[in-house]
Design an enzyme around this catalytic site. Structure first.
Site, PDB file in Angstrom:
ATOM      1  N   ASP B  18       0.851  -1.197   0.000  1.00  0.00           N
ATOM      2  CA  ASP B  18       0.000   0.000   0.000  1.00  0.00           C
ATOM      3  C   ASP B  18       0.886   1.246   0.000  1.00  0.00           C
ATOM      4  O   ASP B  18       0.561   2.268  -0.631  1.00  0.00           O
ATOM      5  CB  ASP B  18      -0.917  -0.020   1.231  1.00  0.00           C
ATOM      6  N   HIS B  21       2.215   3.083  -3.353  1.00  0.00           N
ATOM      7  CA  HIS B  21       1.536   4.253  -3.949  1.00  0.00           C
ATOM      8  C   HIS B  21       2.251   5.539  -3.534  1.00  0.00           C
ATOM      9  O   HIS B  21       2.536   6.405  -4.351  1.00  0.00           O
ATOM     10  CB  HIS B  21       0.080   4.329  -3.474  1.00  0.00           C
ATOM     11  N   HIS B 198      -9.350  -4.101   6.587  1.00  0.00           N
ATOM     12  CA  HIS B 198      -8.251  -3.273   6.081  1.00  0.00           C
ATOM     13  C   HIS B 198      -8.713  -1.821   6.120  1.00  0.00           C
ATOM     14  O   HIS B 198      -9.666  -1.447   5.447  1.00  0.00           O
ATOM     15  CB  HIS B 198      -7.927  -3.705   4.648  1.00  0.00           C
ATOM     16  N   HIS B 200      -8.232   2.514   6.125  1.00  0.00           N
ATOM     17  CA  HIS B 200      -7.471   3.701   5.741  1.00  0.00           C
ATOM     18  C   HIS B 200      -7.855   4.833   6.683  1.00  0.00           C
ATOM     19  O   HIS B 200      -8.960   4.852   7.224  1.00  0.00           O
ATOM     20  CB  HIS B 200      -7.726   4.081   4.270  1.00  0.00           C
ATOM     21  N   TYR B 289     -12.896   7.312  -5.231  1.00  0.00           N
ATOM     22  CA  TYR B 289     -11.566   6.859  -5.623  1.00  0.00           C
ATOM     23  C   TYR B 289     -10.584   8.020  -5.676  1.00  0.00           C
ATOM     24  O   TYR B 289     -10.949   9.111  -6.137  1.00  0.00           O
ATOM     25  CB  TYR B 289     -11.617   6.228  -7.012  1.00  0.00           C
TER      26      TYR B 289
END
Lengths: 342, 342
Positions: B18, B21, B198, B200, B289
């Site tokens: 991750d 990115h 998971h 963020h 997104y």
């Protein structure tokens, strides 16, 4: 969200006070004017302006301010069309004299802050604030160090002095969500005044803990734009407001404007990123004063110990500010115990 | 903490995937070796290594990797004495060919990731992973976009393909704690395999959401050291482990070593602070997104709109990746509606 209070939620922006630590108390009048003006324009309810350690904090011990805080308070009041300027006062650092001066300059609310077990030293200042016609709020710092029973007892003292609200203040960012639920609900049951919660983000829980407090009926919350506060910062105001909005709770504050203040006004002021680093994490994990960090590092070097072990031990023993001489004792004991183990 | 599962909790460190990115896919072999070696030494369970968009992601569209990911996977496997190296695969980007190659190099676990409503495209890859003897895990991305009912339906599909666990993947950092409780408990009731989460941190809730998932019986969690992941990063591993330790949950990982990796190894690699800024906040707030950000900025300029209004509208409409052409349409409609209002 099921909230256990029908009262409106009021938020205090603390970046100009708690953030003063991060800025090493070097805020300029222009900076304070611009931040206060933009916060006021966004609809912020209260804007706290003081030295990081409260009124009278500008000393060699706590760090000298670049600009006299009274001048900054006056400037913030001058910029605010609707927001109330708040001040912080720690009895022993700030005095009734400074409180009167801040009131004369237009400060409308004072948070009288004591260690969580020492509410009794706030009596005089809370009474004086009430006499002056200010909103008077009690602020119980390092709240993770007290049992819920003790916390309630101390909050009741502040209520008895005339406080209109009492805050659970998680100075070290050490409180976990289930503990917030327990503490706030106990206060809600025992007090008839408003309950507040002041978070720090050392364990990455500031926003979640603030939500937990609201769920239990707290109606006073704090945030710092772009996380500009001591340790790892506070509940990041523009993030908190976004989350509350997503939960259907609207505080009447313009979220886009708050995002813009964070990005364009406060962000560029911050001298170092407000991330959770080794220092801020260990403060939350051990639940100790930030002033212990450097002492523990030195003691660790002297006794061949990891400073984190010393800090965790100090946290377990609930050593408080002013007892820094204990740090060497604790380190010596730890080193002795290690030797015996070998 | 009351946990609804007796199974041991397993954590996957995602900074090398991750975080790719954030690093614009420029990890060097030396960097990956050092991070993997230190994580393995600290006792980390799984270490995910892949292009940010999974196997095969090194393209002009998703960003070319500086070093071939197969070389990085091989290097990580070489460094690990006890940890399992994991890979990510998005069907349509990665292929069965690359999965076999990663397996040959020593990857022991694959997470097969699809949009939350498109689990059916994971059948072939999950079956193949099972045949290869790898741990096969389903990864339902942008999970905030689906109702709990839909999520359960899709997770069951992955279970039927042979997945040993299914993750609720909060790609946009848009899920709130009460939603985590609802989603994870529904999955726990309906599936017999393990459940994962998971997070963020776009809304500053990654650690709190992970705790909420564990409370409901999730046994697979993710973290990124020093928050090195897309958006505002993930649940910060060393912080999460500290919080879990404070709650009496020990994963057998050395927390001090994790703190040191964060401070001395990963921290210095990060090109920009992993704070919650205007971009990452709006992603979480709107639930869209990250690839929409730039498009919305441009559309905003063209139609004289605040790009945040466009993103919020796209979030409400649950527009998904690949539908970027909708952004101009939405902006045009918003602009028209504004005109009619005037």
């Amino acid at each position: 969200m099921n909230r256990k209070s029908e009262r409106p939620i009021k938020i205090t922006e603390v970046c100009l006070r708690d953030g003063s630590h991060v800025m090493q108390h070097q805020f300029t009048e222009d900076q304070v004017r611009r931040v206060a003006r933009e916060l006021d324009d966004a609809g912020m309810h209260y804007i706290e302006v003081s030295h990081g350690d409260g009124l009278g904090g500008s000393t060699l011990q706590y760090g000298k301010s670049f600009v006299d805080e009274m001048k900054l308070i006056e400037a913030a009041v001058d910029e605010c069309k609707q927001a109330t300027v708040a001040v912080l006062l720690l009895p022993g650092i700030g005095t009734v004299h400074e409180l009167k001066q801040a009131h004369t300059l237009g400060a409308g609310l004072v948070r009288v802050a004591t260690h969580v077990t020492e509410a009794d030293v706030s009596a005089q200042h809370i009474s004086m604030a009430c006499e002056l016609g200010m909103e008077a709020i009690g602020f119980l710092m390092m709240a993770h160090m007290a049992s819920t029973e003790k916390l309630v007892e101390q909050a009741k003292l502040m209520e008895s002095y005339g406080a209109q609200a009492v805050y659970v203040t998680d100075s070290a960012g050490a409180i976990l969500p289930h503990e917030v639920h327990e503490k706030i609900s106990a206060l809600k049951e025992s007090l008839s005044i408003e309950i507040g919660f002041h978070a720090h983000n050392n364990l990455s829980l500031a926003v979640a803990n603030t939500i937990a407090a609201l769920e239990e009926g707290a109606t006073r919350i704090d945030g710092s734009v772009r996380c500009l506060g001591a340790g790892a910062g506070n509940a990041q105001t523009e993030v908190l407001l976004s989350v509350l909005d997503r939960m259907g709770i609207n505080l009447g504050i313009d979220i886009y404007k708050m995002m813009d203040i964070a990005e364009h006004t406060v962000g560029p002021l911050i001298p170092r990123p407000q991330e959770i680093n080794k220092g801020s994490l260990i403060l939350g994990y051990a639940g100790v004063y930030s002033s212990f960090l450097l002492h523990a590092e030195r003691a660790g070097q002297r006794f061949g110990l990891d400073s984190r072990d010393i800090l965790l031990e100090l946290g377990k023993m609930k050593v408080v500010g002013g007892q820094e001489d204990m740090i060497l004792d604790v380190a010596a004991q730890l080193a002795k115990a290690r030797k015996l183990e070998v």
